[in-house]
Write an enzyme that holds these catalytic residues in place. Structure first.
Site, PDB file in Angstrom:
ATOM      1  N   THR A 101      54.238  44.708  52.186  1.00 50.55           N
ATOM      2  CA  THR A 101      53.931  43.440  52.367  1.00 50.55           C
ATOM      3  C   THR A 101      52.303  42.848  51.638  1.00 50.55           C
ATOM      4  O   THR A 101      51.758  43.756  51.383  1.00 50.55           O
ATOM      5  CB  THR A 101      53.826  42.697  53.791  1.00 50.55           C
ATOM      6  OG1 THR A 101      54.932  43.462  54.410  1.00 50.55           O
ATOM      7  CG2 THR A 101      53.813  41.106  53.908  1.00 50.55           C
TER       8      THR A 101
ATOM      9  N   GLU B 214      59.274  44.571  52.384  1.00 46.80           N
ATOM     10  CA  GLU B 214      59.275  45.429  53.080  1.00 46.80           C
ATOM     11  C   GLU B 214      58.700  46.674  53.085  1.00 46.80           C
ATOM     12  O   GLU B 214      57.305  46.872  52.948  1.00 46.80           O
ATOM     13  CB  GLU B 214      60.608  45.846  53.878  1.00 46.80           C
ATOM     14  CG  GLU B 214      60.679  45.920  55.392  1.00 46.80           C
ATOM     15  CD  GLU B 214      60.081  47.333  55.875  1.00 46.80           C
ATOM     16  OE1 GLU B 214      59.712  47.501  56.805  1.00 46.80           O
ATOM     17  OE2 GLU B 214      60.217  48.289  54.844  1.00 46.80           O
TER      18      GLU B 214
ATOM     19  N   ASP C 265      64.522  46.076  59.076  1.00 43.21           N
ATOM     20  CA  ASP C 265      63.762  45.484  60.196  1.00 43.21           C
ATOM     21  C   ASP C 265      64.727  45.009  61.404  1.00 43.21           C
ATOM     22  O   ASP C 265      64.178  44.619  62.548  1.00 43.21           O
ATOM     23  CB  ASP C 265      62.980  44.172  59.827  1.00 43.21           C
ATOM     24  CG  ASP C 265      61.558  44.613  59.234  1.00 43.21           C
ATOM     25  OD1 ASP C 265      61.088  45.751  59.038  1.00 43.21           O
ATOM     26  OD2 ASP C 265      61.145  43.697  58.561  1.00 43.21           O
TER      27      ASP C 265
ATOM     28  N   SER D 197      57.119  40.590  61.347  1.00 41.44           N
ATOM     29  CA  SER D 197      55.536  40.677  61.958  1.00 41.44           C
ATOM     30  C   SER D 197      54.916  39.764  61.184  1.00 41.44           C
ATOM     31  O   SER D 197      53.606  39.413  61.506  1.00 41.44           O
ATOM     32  CB  SER D 197      55.093  41.975  61.903  1.00 41.44           C
ATOM     33  OG  SER D 197      55.895  42.799  62.999  1.00 41.44           O
TER      34      SER D 197
ATOM     35  N   GLY E 294      50.788  44.637  56.138  1.00 43.60           N
ATOM     36  CA  GLY E 294      50.559  45.907  57.007  1.00 43.60           C
ATOM     37  C   GLY E 294      51.408  46.306  58.056  1.00 43.60           C
ATOM     38  O   GLY E 294      51.505  46.721  59.236  1.00 43.60           O
TER      39      GLY E 294
END
Length: 570
Positions: free
Chosen positions: A388, A408, A428, A454, A475
């Site tokens: 990312t 990703e 994910d 996230s 991250g």
């Protein structure tokens, strides 16, 4: 100066609960206050060039995303997706969801082998199963139609110039080529672009050129996103993905043509005297960041300070609570019911925060029962996220953008089309579609669904309603923690933004606690263990935060010192 450039007015000093006074504002911004903070200086410069041409923060962010595709292909690009927040000086926030979608033929058994067991992670990644329909270009188009000022084609010029004219491979870029050759060199195109005849990554300092990507970007610049999502390009994506999908239900051209970016409801809440706004589902970012902050609001974090083991203990405990709720409840609201109102309710989070003690560790942490949920779904088994890139942009009109873009993992699925890597975002999803009791998990695979993320692009307004901060991170699963740490650094500790993003990171999504290797947190491990944290280790964490804060001197940007990031001004 135009009236539109006088949007920042004088504001009173910001007196924070348990905090010192932070930077006050000047009466109005000076001319040329725009800036871009990104993970690579060449991408930051691409965005700043849009600002110099009179472009908006949205224009700058899109140009930055496109340039990052060229110079940082391992992290993000048009073969992936992202989330963008755009806020103006009047307090209006618009959030754009460009998250990738599963093909229509995908089902809850997508990541199970013939015996019904979850596939090994890398087996799933380097295959067509992991690829979702890319969303970044449709997101960019939707945002540009609403908030762009420059012509669409202009935004592509810096990226096309870099791809065709060449860019210098950095040391960090070469490290990714060494560590992720199984993806970067998975296909002949990647091998030819990044590796020598001996099969080794090209040396740092090599001038790389990607004419195929330059041609792709030129076509989208000239013809719009319809060129990408229909016709030969869509057929090429579907063909490459299907060839590496060892089961039925593979992506089709129709799946690609049907993709739409979505404007989602923003998720905002009050912390101290600030309004924190973030991205709602399918992102877990806003809910997790807000929970971490709100559960700590009763503590005087300023008095503790960033060198206090007690602060880092409290920070870890709040993470444990927030991630328990994240794992249980967050998913794509087009497919599952997510109790966002309950998860962000101040009373609920205050009650969760009362479980935290400054003197001891909670022996066990479980998801709470927020309002709006009758029976909590079982936990999923999502693999750890990676990769990312995040970037922020501010323009002269007082608008700010926080944009997180991703494919990703490093180089995504390893599948290349038209000079860009396709994402592995579908990993994910939860690999196991149901819990031990047979009930389906919220983040299971379904056709057309967007996997939970996230990513946590965030905008902050002060108590006077003025745009104060834009921040986000890359991250994987550490992203909400990085963002919460930066917000605490600025709001609670009163640190300048560069010091806030440089603060070390402690990551505690469960019972195990990781402190950032090579920082002063390592020396605190005995004290953290004395407070009851049994599993504490020092680890290298994938950290990369970018932010900007409005101060008395105007906007000040910061890039994570752990990265090659930079701030460029117009």
């Amino acid at each position: 100066m135009s009236l539109r450039k006088l949007t920042f007015l004088a504001a009173p000093l910001l007196l924070l609960q348990g905090c010192t006074t932070v930077q006050a504002r000047q009466a109005a911004p000076a001319l040329h206050q725009g800036l871009v903070s990104a993970a690579d200086p060449r991408a930051a410069e691409a965005g700043a060039e849009m600002l110099r041409q009179g472009g908006s923060a949205t224009d700058a962010a899109i140009a930055t995303m496109l340039a990052l595709n060229v110079v940082e292909p391992q992290s993000s690009g048009i073969g992936g997706g992202g989330f963008m927040l755009r806020g103006d000086a009047k307090g209006q926030v618009v959030t754009f969801d460009g998250r990738e979608t599963a093909p229509s033929g995908a089902d809850p058994q997508w990541f199970l082998d013939d015996s019904g067991k979850p596939l090994p992670f890398m087996t799933a990644v380097i295959s067509g199963r992991s690829v979702g329909v890319p969303g970044n270009l449709r997101l960019a188009e939707e945002a540009h139609e609403r908030f762009g000022k420059l012509p669409w084609a202009t935004l592509f010029e810096p990226a096309i110039k870099l791809a065709r004219g060449g860019w210098v491979l950095s040391e960090r870029g070469r490290e990714f080529l060494v560590n992720a050759k199984n993806r970067a060199g998975h296909q002949p195109e990647g091998l030819a672009l990044f590796y020598g005849a001996d099969g080794q990554p090209l040396p740092a300092g090599t001038v790389l050129r990607n004419p195929a990507l330059a041609d792709t970007l030129s076509q989208v610049a000239s013809h719009g996103t319809v060129w990408f999502y229909a016709g030969d390009n869509a057929k090429a994506i579907a063909r490459e993905v299907a060839a590496e999908t060892p089961r039925g239900g593979a992506m089709t051209p129709e799946d690609i043509a049907a993709y739409q970016a979505k404007v989602r409801p923003e998720v905002c809440g009050e912390y101290r005297t600030y309004r924190i706004c973030g991205m709602g589902p399918p992102s877990s970012g806003a809910a997790t960041v807000y929970a971490i902050l709100k559960q700590l609001e009763r503590f005087d974090l300023h008095a503790l300070g960033p060198k206090s083991p007690t602060f880092w203990h409290l920070f870890a405990e709040s993470q444990r609570l927030a991630y328990a709720d994240r794992e249980r409840y967050l998913g794509d609201t087009d497919f599952v019911s997510v109790p966002m109102k309950g998860l962000t309710d101040p009373a609920y989070l205050a009650a969760r925060g009362m479980l935290i003690s400054p003197d001891s560790t909670m022996p066990a942490v479980a998801a709470g029962t927020p309002q709006g949920i009758a029976l909590a779904p079982p936990d999923g088994d999502e693999p750890e996220e990676h990769g990312t890139s995040h970037f922020v942009a501010v323009d002269d009109w007082g608008n700010a953008v926080s944009y997180t873009s991703t494919i990703e993992g490093s180089f995504g699925s390893g599948i290349m089309v038209g000079g860009y890597f396709l994402n592995n975002e579908l990993t994910d999803f939860s690999f196991a579609p149901a819990g031990p009791d047979g009930r389906p998990v919220a983040n299971r695979v379904q056709g057309g669904k967007r996997p939970r993320s996230s990513m946590a692009p965030t905008l902050v307004y002060d108590r006077g309603g003025h745009l104060f901060m834009t921040v986000g991170a890359a991250g994987g699963a550490t992203i909400p923690v990085q963002v919460a740490r930066a917000l605490i650094g600025v709001i609670d500790f009163g640190l300048p933004v560069d010091q806030a993003v440089a603060l070390p990171v402690l990551f505690a999504p469960g019972d195990a606690l990781a402190v950032e290797q090579g920082t002063y947190l390592e020396a605190m491990i005995p004290q953290l263990k004395a407070l009851g944290h049994g599993q504490v280790s020092a680890r290298g964490l994938p950290l990369k935060t970018n932010a900007a804060v409005h101060t008395a001197a105007g906007w000040v940007g910061a890039a994570d010192p752990r990265s090659e990031g930079a701030v460029a001004r117009e």
